[in-house]
Design a protein around this motif. Sequence first.
Motif, short mmCIF file in Angstrom:
data_model
loop_
_atom_site.label_atom_id
_atom_site.label_comp_id
_atom_site.label_asym_id
_atom_site.label_seq_id
_atom_site.Cartn_x
_atom_site.Cartn_y
_atom_site.Cartn_z
N UNK A 104 1.03 -0.88 -0.07
CA UNK A 104 -0.30 0.14 0.19
C UNK A 104 0.84 1.16 -0.25
N UNK A 105 0.26 1.78 -0.65
CA UNK A 105 1.40 3.64 -0.20
C UNK A 105 -0.30 4.47 -0.58
N UNK A 106 0.61 5.53 0.19
CA UNK A 106 -0.44 7.02 0.41
C UNK A 106 0.26 7.99 0.22
N UNK A 107 -0.58 8.99 0.00
CA UNK A 107 0.21 10.86 -0.06
C UNK A 107 -1.16 10.90 0.35
N UNK A 117 -5.00 6.73 -1.47
CA UNK A 117 -4.33 5.16 -1.17
C UNK A 117 -4.26 4.08 -1.92
N UNK A 118 -3.29 3.54 -2.85
CA UNK A 118 -2.67 2.60 -3.77
C UNK A 118 -2.40 1.32 -3.55
N UNK A 119 -3.07 0.61 -3.40
CA UNK A 119 -2.84 -0.75 -3.61
C UNK A 119 -1.81 -1.45 -4.92
N UNK A 120 -0.91 -2.01 -4.55
CA UNK A 120 0.17 -2.14 -5.72
C UNK A 120 0.13 -4.44 -5.96
#
Length: 410
Positions: free
Chosen positions: A280-283, A340-343
């Motif tokens: 998960x990535x957050x910005x 919010x990004x899921x990879x």
Amino acid sequence: MFFRRLRQLPWWAISLSLGVNVIALASAIFLIDFFRDSTPLIVVGFLFIHIFISQPLKDWLIARLSIWSDLQPFSRSTNFENRVQKIIRLEDVLDFLRWLIRSWKLTRIRVVLFDEKNIVYFVTAGKAPRKMAVREKIPEALYVEMMKNKSGAYVNILEQSVKNYLQARMVRYIVPLLFRDKLIGVIGFSENFDKSRENSILKATQRISLAIENQKLERTVPRSEFLKQEFRLAERIEKHLNGVSHFQVEGYSIQKLDTAWEKKNFAAIFGCASGKELHFVMLLRLQHASTRSNALQLFTTQGYFHSLAGGMRSVSELAEALNVCIVQNEKQKFSLEGFLVSLSVETRRVEILVFGTHLAYRASSWEWVPECPSLGIQGFSVKNRIVLDAPKELILSMRDYPLVLIGSFE
């Protein structure tokens, strides 16, 4: 109008001329009655004296008295100018208006100042000025009329809704307070004026506008310096919160775009965490201007993100859990916008959940995201989800700043 012009006549000169003529005529009648045999001589003598002596003497006397009469308004004008020149602060404005009420024998004056909260001052004879917040909404038409009548206007010539609004407040003459063509307030008088006083009021309002704007600037400058210090402190906290600027996880490289990150004019937070099956990535950034307390709110959000990400199976699940934490624990004191990004390592699928305004991303080309509810409020939704299949590169942008690059590699 007729009675006002009647009052403006030089009654002292009329009275003097009438008195001289009455005295001369009474003297002639007395002499004719006493010397009946010499009536023709008395009439000729009366006419000679009245035409060649009495009238020139009377004209000379009126001319001499007119000098002193003219000096009185000059003295009042000089006093007015001196009073105007002393206006430096808002307190001086109120003192000047109190003097004006006494000098011009006015009833009341209203001063409305337009600011974040509109304020009205009531100035009346024999009483200290009263200050109140304007609770009712000021008609938009009033602003329009004041910009049309920059030198002041009688209320009865204004647009009907404005006329009714002002007459209900016993205002007959109104003049705007302008600073560089910006309307900062109005002054309302309960009396009408003649032309000379209108010109005097216009000169005074120019000085009043300058004094009010200068005092507002005095309040703004320290506030601006305070906000600069707060922002610098927020930047230091932000740098501490973000930690490293580059993450490398299985199959992906995630990094800040340092050039844009340094140029942005808001505090933001960026991070990466691994779940059971996903990364998960957050910005994120706060929806409103950042100060020291806002930066600490970002720190709180970072803590929620890292504590929740480990047990989540999708980006929607993570977003819902994060929203519940903020709403319940922070009582909706702040809201966030961002990504919010899921990879996925196995499917190479990237899912993006967006919330807020002025957001964009680029996979093959730039795509602007429509405005949607912020994270941290009751109306938050996970419907604004974007799915990308195996993008080679993904850039996340906030308010025209491309801030994060996510690269995929085998």
